[in-house]
Design a protein around this motif. Sequence first.
Motif: not given
Length: 159
Positions: A76-98
Motif C-alpha cells: 500500500e505504501q508503494e501504491i500511495q507513493n506511485g499515485c502521488l509521484i507519477n500522477y499527483g493523485v490527491t483524491f482518496q485512495m483506499f487499501g488494496k481490495v478484491e
Amino acid sequence: MKTSFYEFAARTIQGKEVSMEQYRGKVVLIVNTASKCGFTPQYEGLEKLHEQYNDRGLVILGFPCNQFGNQEPGSEQEIQNGCLINYGVTFQMFGKVEVNGDNAHPVFQFLKKKLPGLFGGKIKWNFTKFLIDRDGNPVKRFAPVTKPEKMEKDILMLL
C-alpha cells in the motif's frame, strides 16, 4: 444485507476506517485501480476531474486491486507513493481490495449487484468505474476503456 451505499465502510490507504456516510450529499465516483495497467494513465484524468469538480461535490474514491493480471503487486505504501509521484493523485485512495469472488469488498459486492454490467455482476478489469448520485444510488457503470473525460457529462448532470 446492506441496502444503502452509506452503510458501508472501508479502510483508507493510510489505514483509517472511513464510513461512506461521510460522502452523503456528494456525487461519488468509485474506481478499482492498478499501478501497472494499460489504463493506469487514467489516474491523470481522474485527478483532473477531482480538481475541477471537488468543490461542487464530486468525490473520487480509488480502490487498488491486484486481481487482474497481477497489475497491482506493490504494498500500500508503494501504491500511495506511485499515485502521488507519477500522477499527483490527491483524491482518496483506499487499501488494496478484491472486487470479484468470495472475498470481494462489500462496497464492490453492492455496486455489482446494483449495476451488474455486461459480465453478470463481475468486474472485467482494472479501472471499472461506478457513479453514485447525491442520494447514494449507483446510477451508471463505466467500462475500463472509458476515459475519465468521457464521463464528465454524466458527472455534471448529477452535480
